[in-house]
Design a protein around this motif. Sequence first.
Motif, PDB file in Angstrom:
ATOM      1  N   ASN A  30       0.842  -1.185   0.000  1.00  0.00           N
ATOM      2  CA  ASN A  30       0.000   0.000   0.000  1.00  0.00           C
ATOM      3  C   ASN A  30       0.881   1.240   0.000  1.00  0.00           C
ATOM      4  N   ILE A  31       0.782   1.976  -1.052  1.00  0.00           N
ATOM      5  CA  ILE A  31       1.489   3.244  -1.168  1.00  0.00           C
ATOM      6  C   ILE A  31       0.418   4.298  -1.408  1.00  0.00           C
ATOM      7  N   LEU A  32       0.259   5.188  -0.455  1.00  0.00           N
ATOM      8  CA  LEU A  32      -0.781   6.210  -0.542  1.00  0.00           C
ATOM      9  C   LEU A  32      -0.202   7.442  -1.216  1.00  0.00           C
ATOM     10  N   THR A  33      -0.430   7.580  -2.503  1.00  0.00           N
ATOM     11  CA  THR A  33       0.180   8.670  -3.250  1.00  0.00           C
ATOM     12  C   THR A  33      -0.661   9.938  -3.207  1.00  0.00           C
ATOM     13  N   GLN A  34      -1.887   9.893  -2.684  1.00  0.00           N
ATOM     14  CA  GLN A  34      -2.723  11.089  -2.638  1.00  0.00           C
ATOM     15  C   GLN A  34      -2.380  11.971  -1.436  1.00  0.00           C
ATOM     16  N   ASP A  35      -1.603  11.464  -0.492  1.00  0.00           N
ATOM     17  CA  ASP A  35      -1.233  12.235   0.684  1.00  0.00           C
ATOM     18  C   ASP A  35      -0.044  13.131   0.376  1.00  0.00           C
ATOM     19  N   CYS A  36       0.138  14.136   1.215  1.00  0.00           N
ATOM     20  CA  CYS A  36       1.244  15.072   1.056  1.00  0.00           C
ATOM     21  C   CYS A  36       2.268  14.836   2.161  1.00  0.00           C
ATOM     22  N   GLY A  37       3.528  14.886   1.806  1.00  0.00           N
ATOM     23  CA  GLY A  37       4.587  14.711   2.792  1.00  0.00           C
ATOM     24  C   GLY A  37       5.046  13.268   2.893  1.00  0.00           C
ATOM     25  N   ILE A  38       5.747  12.984   3.974  1.00  0.00           N
ATOM     26  CA  ILE A  38       6.260  11.641   4.222  1.00  0.00           C
ATOM     27  C   ILE A  38       5.142  10.817   4.839  1.00  0.00           C
ATOM     28  N   VAL A  39       4.822   9.685   4.205  1.00  0.00           N
ATOM     29  CA  VAL A  39       3.719   8.836   4.669  1.00  0.00           C
ATOM     30  C   VAL A  39       4.224   7.400   4.824  1.00  0.00           C
ATOM     31  N   PRO A  40       3.617   6.644   5.742  1.00  0.00           N
ATOM     32  CA  PRO A  40       4.034   5.251   5.906  1.00  0.00           C
ATOM     33  C   PRO A  40       3.508   4.368   4.785  1.00  0.00           C
ATOM     34  N   ALA A  41       4.278   3.358   4.442  1.00  0.00           N
ATOM     35  CA  ALA A  41       3.882   2.362   3.446  1.00  0.00           C
ATOM     36  C   ALA A  41       4.259   0.993   3.984  1.00  0.00           C
ATOM     37  N   GLN A  42       3.615  -0.024   3.450  1.00  0.00           N
ATOM     38  CA  GLN A  42       3.891  -1.383   3.922  1.00  0.00           C
ATOM     39  C   GLN A  42       3.901  -2.346   2.743  1.00  0.00           C
ATOM     40  N   LEU A  43       4.837  -3.278   2.784  1.00  0.00           N
ATOM     41  CA  LEU A  43       4.949  -4.332   1.779  1.00  0.00           C
ATOM     42  C   LEU A  43       4.883  -5.667   2.508  1.00  0.00           C
ATOM     43  N   ILE A  44       3.953  -6.525   2.101  1.00  0.00           N
ATOM     44  CA  ILE A  44       3.826  -7.872   2.659  1.00  0.00           C
ATOM     45  C   ILE A  44       4.131  -8.841   1.520  1.00  0.00           C
ATOM     46  N   TYR A  45       5.068  -9.752   1.749  1.00  0.00           N
ATOM     47  CA  TYR A  45       5.500 -10.645   0.683  1.00  0.00           C
ATOM     48  C   TYR A  45       5.924 -11.996   1.243  1.00  0.00           C
ATOM     49  N   LEU A  46       6.051 -12.956   0.357  1.00  0.00           N
ATOM     50  CA  LEU A  46       6.585 -14.278   0.679  1.00  0.00           C
ATOM     51  C   LEU A  46       7.980 -14.397   0.090  1.00  0.00           C
ATOM     52  N   ASP A  47       8.903 -14.987   0.851  1.00  0.00           N
ATOM     53  CA  ASP A  47      10.231 -15.223   0.304  1.00  0.00           C
ATOM     54  C   ASP A  47      10.249 -16.576  -0.420  1.00  0.00           C
ATOM     55  N   HIS A  48      11.394 -16.961  -0.957  1.00  0.00           N
ATOM     56  CA  HIS A  48      11.491 -18.186  -1.744  1.00  0.00           C
ATOM     57  C   HIS A  48      11.352 -19.456  -0.897  1.00  0.00           C
ATOM     58  N   GLN A  49      11.410 -19.326   0.430  1.00  0.00           N
ATOM     59  CA  GLN A  49      11.181 -20.460   1.319  1.00  0.00           C
ATOM     60  C   GLN A  49       9.735 -20.520   1.799  1.00  0.00           C
ATOM     61  N   GLY A  50       8.894 -19.586   1.338  1.00  0.00           N
ATOM     62  CA  GLY A  50       7.485 -19.581   1.706  1.00  0.00           C
ATOM     63  C   GLY A  50       7.177 -18.872   3.007  1.00  0.00           C
ATOM     64  N   ARG A  51       8.140 -18.155   3.577  1.00  0.00           N
ATOM     65  CA  ARG A  51       7.919 -17.432   4.825  1.00  0.00           C
ATOM     66  C   ARG A  51       7.347 -16.055   4.526  1.00  0.00           C
ATOM     67  N   LYS A  52       6.445 -15.604   5.374  1.00  0.00           N
ATOM     68  CA  LYS A  52       5.774 -14.318   5.183  1.00  0.00           C
ATOM     69  C   LYS A  52       6.574 -13.210   5.864  1.00  0.00           C
ATOM     70  N   HIS A  53       6.781 -12.106   5.136  1.00  0.00           N
ATOM     71  CA  HIS A  53       7.525 -10.952   5.649  1.00  0.00           C
ATOM     72  C   HIS A  53       6.650  -9.703   5.572  1.00  0.00           C
ATOM     73  N   GLU A  54       6.870  -8.779   6.503  1.00  0.00           N
ATOM     74  CA  GLU A  54       6.257  -7.455   6.461  1.00  0.00           C
ATOM     75  C   GLU A  54       7.371  -6.423   6.536  1.00  0.00           C
ATOM     76  N   LEU A  55       7.318  -5.458   5.638  1.00  0.00           N
ATOM     77  CA  LEU A  55       8.301  -4.386   5.618  1.00  0.00           C
ATOM     78  C   LEU A  55       7.563  -3.061   5.713  1.00  0.00           C
ATOM     79  N   ASP A  56       7.798  -2.325   6.782  1.00  0.00           N
ATOM     80  CA  ASP A  56       7.227  -0.989   6.960  1.00  0.00           C
ATOM     81  C   ASP A  56       8.300   0.033   6.621  1.00  0.00           C
TER      82      ASP A  56
END
Length: 85
Positions: free
Chosen positions: A47-73
């Motif tokens: 989720n990247i909120l491009t309609q906001d102004c300034g520095i905003v938080p974003a998050q990426l949720i993904y699976l690695d090649h071993q099938g483990r779930k990661h969250e990156l804020d």
Amino acid sequence: MKMLILGFAALLATGSAFADTQTTEPVIHDRTGFFVHLDIAKDLSSNILTQDCGIVPAQLIYLDHQGRKHELDYQVQGMGCIGDN
């Protein structure tokens, strides 16, 4: 009194017998920095909120090649500022 204690113990035993015992792997929270090596096999959510102004938080949720779930804020620059070119 003994019957009350035995009844309570029986209630606890049946409650734990029906508890969800499925083990789920914990989500790995990646740390942000200048360079973060990401092993992304599948992007689950971003989720990247491009309609906001300034520095905003974003998050990426993904699976690695071993099938483990990661969250990156992380932080991104929003694109919704009036007067930006």
